[in-house]
Write an enzyme that holds these catalytic residues in place. Structure first.
Site, mmCIF file in Angstrom:
data_model
loop_
_atom_site.group_PDB
_atom_site.id
_atom_site.type_symbol
_atom_site.label_atom_id
_atom_site.label_comp_id
_atom_site.label_asym_id
_atom_site.label_seq_id
_atom_site.Cartn_x
_atom_site.Cartn_y
_atom_site.Cartn_z
ATOM 1 N N GLU A 36 50.636 28.407 41.342
ATOM 2 C CA GLU A 36 51.912 28.134 41.978
ATOM 3 C C GLU A 36 51.672 28.231 43.484
ATOM 4 O OE1 GLU A 36 55.194 30.723 41.002
ATOM 5 O OE2 GLU A 36 56.529 29.610 42.333
ATOM 6 N N ARG A 262 43.251 39.509 32.750
ATOM 7 C CA ARG A 262 43.182 39.293 34.203
ATOM 8 C C ARG A 262 42.118 40.166 34.809
ATOM 9 N NH1 ARG A 262 48.394 37.486 35.979
ATOM 10 N NH2 ARG A 262 48.067 38.098 38.123
ATOM 11 N N LYS A 272 50.216 38.299 44.195
ATOM 12 C CA LYS A 272 50.607 37.532 45.377
ATOM 13 C C LYS A 272 51.781 38.184 46.086
ATOM 14 C CE LYS A 272 50.280 33.482 43.274
ATOM 15 N NZ LYS A 272 50.491 32.081 42.971
HETATM 16 P P1 ATP Z 1 49.947 36.781 40.993
HETATM 17 O O1 ATP Z 1 50.192 37.775 39.907
HETATM 18 O O2 ATP Z 1 48.863 37.156 41.931
HETATM 19 O O3 ATP Z 1 51.184 36.338 41.692
HETATM 20 P P2 ATP Z 1 50.115 34.484 39.380
HETATM 21 O O4 ATP Z 1 49.636 34.510 37.990
HETATM 22 O O5 ATP Z 1 51.560 34.542 39.562
HETATM 23 O O6 ATP Z 1 49.349 35.557 40.236
HETATM 24 P P3 ATP Z 1 49.523 31.736 39.636
HETATM 25 O O7 ATP Z 1 49.513 30.890 40.839
HETATM 26 O O8 ATP Z 1 50.526 31.473 38.594
HETATM 27 O O9 ATP Z 1 49.609 33.200 40.139
HETATM 28 O O10 ATP Z 1 48.087 31.769 38.981
HETATM 29 C C1 ATP Z 1 47.381 30.622 38.620
HETATM 30 C C2 ATP Z 1 46.438 30.946 37.486
HETATM 31 O O11 ATP Z 1 45.567 32.007 37.855
HETATM 32 C C3 ATP Z 1 47.208 31.414 36.262
HETATM 33 O O12 ATP Z 1 46.743 30.639 35.172
HETATM 34 C C4 ATP Z 1 46.840 32.844 36.093
HETATM 35 O O13 ATP Z 1 46.666 33.125 34.729
HETATM 36 C C5 ATP Z 1 45.518 32.982 36.843
HETATM 37 N N1 ATP Z 1 45.402 34.319 37.435
HETATM 38 C C6 ATP Z 1 46.247 34.893 38.330
HETATM 39 N N2 ATP Z 1 45.850 36.149 38.624
HETATM 40 C C7 ATP Z 1 44.716 36.370 37.906
HETATM 41 C C8 ATP Z 1 43.822 37.482 37.779
HETATM 42 N N3 ATP Z 1 44.006 38.611 38.449
HETATM 43 N N4 ATP Z 1 42.770 37.354 36.950
HETATM 44 C C9 ATP Z 1 42.569 36.207 36.268
HETATM 45 N N5 ATP Z 1 43.359 35.128 36.352
HETATM 46 C C10 ATP Z 1 44.433 35.198 37.143
#
Ligand code: ATP
Ligand code: MG
Length: 560
Positions: A36, A262, A272
C-alpha cells in the site's frame, strides 16, 4: 535459525514444486508484491519482495508489482515512487507488470453489482457504531442487520446512489451477505464498500465510494491471474473470505493464498504506522535516516542489495512468529564487505604525534595494500610526514601491561609505515588533557618490519597531518534500547535510544578518500565499514556513515 550457505528450502517452495509437478500451471506460476503506498518499504517488506520475486525467478514465472491503493486518506505518489525505487534497487524487475488496484475500481464496482444481483451483498444503513455492536465477539455470535434482507432492486438503486454521490460519508455501506453467526469474524457480513468524499492520489474525485482492502486484494490477484498469493500470517483468517469472493464471482482466474510469518527484527520497529511517527515527530532525519529499518535507510547506511537478499534467504520462511537478532543483518554485510571493501585509514578522534627525528620538510609515499588478503585489489600510496594523527584511544598514559598500543616508552608499528616510540607526553597544564605526543621513529623499519627481527605487539592506524582531509563520521547504534520495543510495559517510543547517533566532526582521512562518491564503501582499518553519504558533498567535507563495526558490536570494543 538457518545459517547454511546453501539455499534453504521452505514450505512455499515445496507447494510450488508440487503444483508444478502436477502440471497445474502450464503457463508458469505468477506472484505479486502488493504494497500500500502509504509509507516507505522496510526490511520486512524486503522479505516479502525477495519471496515473491524470488519464487517467480526460480520457477521461471512472473511477479507483478501492484499498489494496493484503496485508502485515499493516506496514500501518495511520493510513496509509489519510493517503493518502485526500492524494489528496483533490491534487484527485482516487474517488467511491464506495474499495476494499481485503483485501476480496477470500475471492475471491482462490477463485481459488487454481481454480488448484489445474486442476493449476496446488501446496502446497510446502520451507523459504523451499530455495525460494530451487531458484529458480536469471538465468543458471541453476531446479529443480522435490519437491512440485511433488502430486495435486490433496492440494493442496486442505493449502491448506484452511493456511487453517484447522493449520500454522505457513512450513511450507507455495502456488505457481503455471508453469515452473522460464523465463528470467523471476517465472515460476518464484512463491509466491502464505503463512502469517502476524499480525493484519491490517482483517481482524484472520480469516485466517492472505495472498495475495502479485503475485497480488493483477492479480486485484484484474480484479475492479474496470480497463481500463488503469498502474504503474511495476519491474513490467514481472511482467506475464507477471499475464497468466498472468488467462488461467488466470475473471475478470470483462481489464486490460492499461502501465509508466512512476518519478519520481526530486534531493537527496531517494523510497522509503517510507527515508522511514520518516527519521521513526522523528528526522532530521525527522514525515511532514509541510516538508523531506520527502511530499505532507503539501509541503502543510505551502506547496505548492499546483495546483503539484504542474502539476509532474507538466511532467515528462512516459516509459519511461526520469530524475532530475528539484529546482529544477523550486520553479520551478513560484514561478511560481504570483508571480502569486497577496499581498506583505508581514517582517524575518528585525532591525537597529534610529532616524530622528532623525522626531517622537517620530508614527505614520502608508502605502499599500502587495498586488501591485505586480496592482492588483486592492488595497492595505493599513502603520504607520510613528520606530523601525524593517531586515534586518541590508541594512547594511554598509564597503560596496563596488556595494552599493546602506544604508551610512554613503548614502541608500536604505524600501519604500512614505521615503528615509533613515545618519548614525551605534552599536556594542557590546567586540564591535564593530552595534547600531543613526541615520538621517534626507526628509519630501518620502513614498511613495518625491523631488520633486526625486533617485534612490536601493536599496529595502529594514522593519517599524515599535512595530507589528511577533514571528514565528518557518523556512528550509529541501535534505534531502540530494548530488543522488543513493541512489547514493553511502556509506550514503544519510551524506548528510543537517545544515543543512537554520534557525530564526530573532527575526523581525518587519508587523501585518497576526499573524492569518495556517495554510496562508496570502505573498511577504515580497525574501525569498521563505512559508506560515503550524500551530505557534505557541497561543503567539501565528506561525511561517512559507519555501516557496522569490524566485530560483533554486542561485545563493545574499545577501539570504536
Ligand atoms: P506495516 O505493518 O509495516 O504497515 P503492511 O502489511 O501494512 O505493513 P503493506 O504495504 O500492506 O504493508 O505490505 C505489503 C506486503 O508486504 C504485504 O503482502 C505484507 O504481507 C508484506 N509485509 C509487510 N510487513 C512484513 C514483514 N514484517 N515481514 C514480511 N512481510 C511483510
Ligand atoms: Mg497491509
Amino acid at each position: 535459525m538457518r545459517m547454511e550457505s546453501s539455499t534453504p528450502t521452505h514450505f512455499i517452495r515445496r507447494i510450488i514444486e508440487d503444483d508444478l509437478a502436477r502440471g497445474r500451471y502450464p503457463e508458469g506460476i505468477h506472484t505479486r508484491f502488493p504494497p500500500e503506498p502509504n509509507g516507505f518499504l522496510h526490511i520486512g517488506h524486503a522479505k516479502a519482495i525477495c519471496l515473491n520475486f524470488g519464487m517467480a525467478a526460480e520457477y521461471r514465472g512472473k511477479c507483478n508489482l501492484r499498489f494496493d491503493d484503496t485508502n485515499p486518506e493516506k496514500e501518495d505518489m511520493k510513496y509509489v515512487d519510493a517503493i518502485r525505487e526500492d524494489v528496483r534497487w533490491l534487484g527485482f524487475d516487474w517488467e511491464d507488470r506495474l499495476f494499481f488496484a485503483s485501476d480496477y475500481f470500475a471492475r471491482l464496482f462490477e463485481f459488487a453489482i454481481e454480488l448484489i444481483e445474486q442476493g449476496k451483498a446488501y446496502v446497510d444503513s446502520m451507523s459504523a457504531e451499530q455495525i460494530r455492536q451487531y458484529r458480536g465477539t469471538l465468543t458471541e455470535p453476531g446479529a443480522d442487520s435490519p437491512y440485511r434482507n433488502r430486495p435486490v432492486a433496492e440494493n442496486l438503486e442505493l449502491f448506484h446512489g452511493m456511487k453517484d454521490g447522493e449520500f454522505g460519508d457513512g450513511e450507507h455501506v455495502l456488505r457481503a451477505k455471508i453469515d452473522m453467526q460464523a465463528a470467523n469474524l471476517n465472515m460476518r457480513d464484512p463491509v466491502i464498500y464505503r463512502i469517502r468524499r476524499t480525493s484519491h492520489y490517482r483517481t482524484g474525485d472520480a469516485w466517492c465510494i472505495y472498495p475495502m482492502y479485503d475485497f480488493t486484494q483477492c479480486l485484484s490477484d484474480a484479475l492479474e491471474h496470480v497463481t500463488h498469493s503469498l502474504c503474511s500470517l495476519e491474513f490467514e483468517d481472511h482467506r475464507p473470505l477471499y475464497d468466498w469472493f472468488i467462488d461467488n464471482l466470475d473471475t478470470p482466474a483462481r489464486p490460492y493464498q499461502y501465509e508466512f510469518a512476518r519478519l520481526n527484527l530486534e531493537y527496531t520497529v517494523l510497522s509503517k504506522r510507527k515508522l511514520i511517527e518516527l519521521v513526522e515527530d523528528g526522532h530521525v532525519d527522514g525515511w532514509d535516516d541510516p538508523r531506520m529499518p527502511t530499505i532507503s535507510g539501509l541503502r543510505r547506511r551502506g547496505f548492499t542489495p546483495e546483503s539484504i537478499r542474502d539476509f532474507c534467504e538466511r532467515i528462512g520462511l516459516t509459519k511461526s512468529d520469530t524475532y530475528i537478532d539484529a546482529g544477523v543483518l550486520e553479520h551478513v554485510i560484514r561478511d560481504e564487505l570483508g571480502a569486497s571493501a577496499p581498506r583505508r585509514m581514517a582517524v575518528l578522534r585525532p591525537l597529534k604525534v610529532v616524530i622528532d627525528n623525522y626531517p622537517d620538510d620530508e614527505e614520502e609515499l608508502l605502499d599500502a595494500a587495498n586488501h591485505p588478503q586480496d592482492p588483486a585489489m592492488g595497492t595505493r600510496k599513502v603520504p607520510f610526514s613528520k606530523v601525524i594523527y593517531i586515534e586518541r584511544d590508541d594512547f594511554m598514559e598509564d597503560a596496563p601491561k596488556k595494552f599493546f598500543r602506544l604508551a610512554p616508552g613503548r614502541e608500536v608499528r604505524l600501519r604500512y609505515a614505521y615503528f615509533i616510540t613515545c618519548n614525551e607526553v605534552i599536556k594542557d597544564e590546567q586540564t591535564g588533557e593530552v595534547l600531543e605526543l613526541r615520538c621517534s621513529y626507526d628509519p630501518a623499519t620502513r614498511g613495518g618490519n625491523a631488520p633486526d627481527g625486533r617485534k612490536v605487539k601493536g599496529t595502529i592506524h594514522w593519517v599524515s597531518a599535512k595530507h589528511g582531509r577533514a571528514a565528518e563520521i557518523r556512528l550509529y547504534d541501535r534505534l531502540f534500547s530494548v530488543a522488543n520495543p513493541d512489547r514493553g510495559e511502556q509506550d514503544w517510543k519510551a524506548y528510543i535510544n537517545p544515543a543512537s547517533l554520534e557525530t564526530l566532526d573532527h575526523c581525518l582521512t587519508e587523501p585518497d578518500l576526499a573524492p569518495a562518491q556517495p554510496g562508496e564503501r570502505f573498511q577504515f582499518e580497525r574501525l569498521g565499514y563505512f559508506c560515503a553519504d550524500r551530505d557534505g558533498r557541497q561543503a567539501g567535507k565528506p561525511v561517512f556513515n559507519r555501516i557496522v563495526t569490524l566485530r560483533d558490536s554486542w561485545a563493545k570494543i574499545s577501539n570504536r
